[in-house]
Design a protein around this motif. Sequence first.
Motif, PDB file in Angstrom:
ATOM      1  N   TYR A  45      -1.330  -3.714   7.972  1.00 39.06           N
ATOM      2  CA  TYR A  45      -1.997  -4.368   9.097  1.00 39.06           C
ATOM      3  C   TYR A  45      -1.543  -5.814   9.243  1.00 39.06           C
ATOM      4  CZ  TYR A  45      -5.692  -6.832  11.615  1.00 39.06           C
ATOM      5  OH  TYR A  45      -6.383  -7.647  12.488  1.00 39.06           O
ATOM      6  N   LEU A  46      -1.369  -6.503   8.127  1.00 37.08           N
ATOM      7  CA  LEU A  46      -1.002  -7.921   8.175  1.00 37.08           C
ATOM      8  C   LEU A  46       0.454  -8.114   8.562  1.00 37.08           C
ATOM      9  CD1 LEU A  46      -2.793  -9.208   4.936  1.00 37.08           C
ATOM     10  CD2 LEU A  46      -3.584  -9.409   7.295  1.00 37.08           C
ATOM     11  N   ARG A  74       3.757  -6.627  10.298  1.00 31.46           N
ATOM     12  CA  ARG A  74       4.277  -5.587  11.185  1.00 31.46           C
ATOM     13  C   ARG A  74       5.799  -5.495  11.140  1.00 31.46           C
ATOM     14  NH1 ARG A  74      -0.003  -4.981  14.893  1.00 31.46           N
ATOM     15  NH2 ARG A  74      -1.900  -5.246  13.656  1.00 31.46           N
ATOM     16  N   GLU A  91      -3.176 -14.784  11.546  1.00 32.20           N
ATOM     17  CA  GLU A  91      -4.013 -14.534  12.720  1.00 32.20           C
ATOM     18  C   GLU A  91      -4.650 -13.150  12.641  1.00 32.20           C
ATOM     19  OE1 GLU A  91      -4.829 -16.713  14.828  1.00 32.20           O
ATOM     20  OE2 GLU A  91      -3.438 -18.290  14.184  1.00 32.20           O
ATOM     21  N   ARG A  92      -3.921 -12.163  12.151  1.00 29.10           N
ATOM     22  CA  ARG A  92      -4.480 -10.815  12.043  1.00 29.10           C
ATOM     23  C   ARG A  92      -5.589 -10.773  10.995  1.00 29.10           C
ATOM     24  NH1 ARG A  92       1.359  -9.419  11.896  1.00 29.10           N
ATOM     25  NH2 ARG A  92       1.982  -9.124  14.069  1.00 29.10           N
ATOM     26  N   ARG A 118      -8.657 -12.417  12.355  1.00 29.32           N
ATOM     27  CA  ARG A 118      -9.324 -11.606  13.369  1.00 29.32           C
ATOM     28  C   ARG A 118     -10.389 -10.710  12.740  1.00 29.32           C
ATOM     29  NH1 ARG A 118      -4.770  -8.939  15.870  1.00 29.32           N
ATOM     30  NH2 ARG A 118      -4.205 -11.092  16.414  1.00 29.32           N
TER      31      ARG A 118
END
Length: 264
Positions: free
Chosen positions: A35-36, A38, A184-185, A188
Amino acid sequence: MPSVETLAVALLGFYASGYFVLAGADIGTGMVAPYLGRTDRERRLVIASFAPFLLGNEVWLVATAGVFVGCFPVLEGELLTGQFAVVVPLLAGWVVRDAGLWLRGRVTGRAGRGWRAGCDGAVVCGSWTVALAWGWLLAGVLGGTPGRVATGAVAVVTSVAVAALFAAHGLGFATARLTGPPYERARRLVGRTRAGASFALTAVLMAAVPVAAGTALPLAGAAADGATLGLLVPALLVVTPLLVAVQAGTWWVFRHRVTGPSYL
């Protein structure tokens, strides 16, 4: 003055809590790495966030096992024998995860992209296996059956809950260490809390997990004989401040956020 049995229990709790807080950060970050990160560069950035702490964090598990074996040998034998079906995947996940981390940068050129993807998969799968296995083992301990593998809905719920805590701990660590899109991920999911606040909160919860497990074990009545504890406990009391100092120094040296990818 506390007895040597009390000091042995306290040392076991201290090392186990230290492992969950410190190694839980890199395990949790590995769990959420897809997820972090990509892209290949972003995934290297994620790995670089916890790579400097990896070996130092794992020392705490070795220390925990050493205290358990040396100071509580009978209980250690009963627990590991009864939980053998859980310990095997836990160790396998540990080996697979570390292999993925150490071998990720060994192949370059055209074959490198596929090799790194496979190693990234090993890191993620190994991290999830370790976290779920810890939850499974703790389900038996907290359920009052440390000598038997936990089954049923309670085992499933406990395993998932502990794994979720590991992942949340990794996200909190990521908000304190990463920059750019991976940061940022993570931010979030963590929310608008101050950088590091989420990591501090999950660190408290992670430290409480092995302490709660310890209260469910008959540690006081399962300690080794006085002569053995009289030899081991003073040695541990001398070594412990050195381990803490080395760990603190490592975190101080690598206290800044990661801005560029690197390999182990």
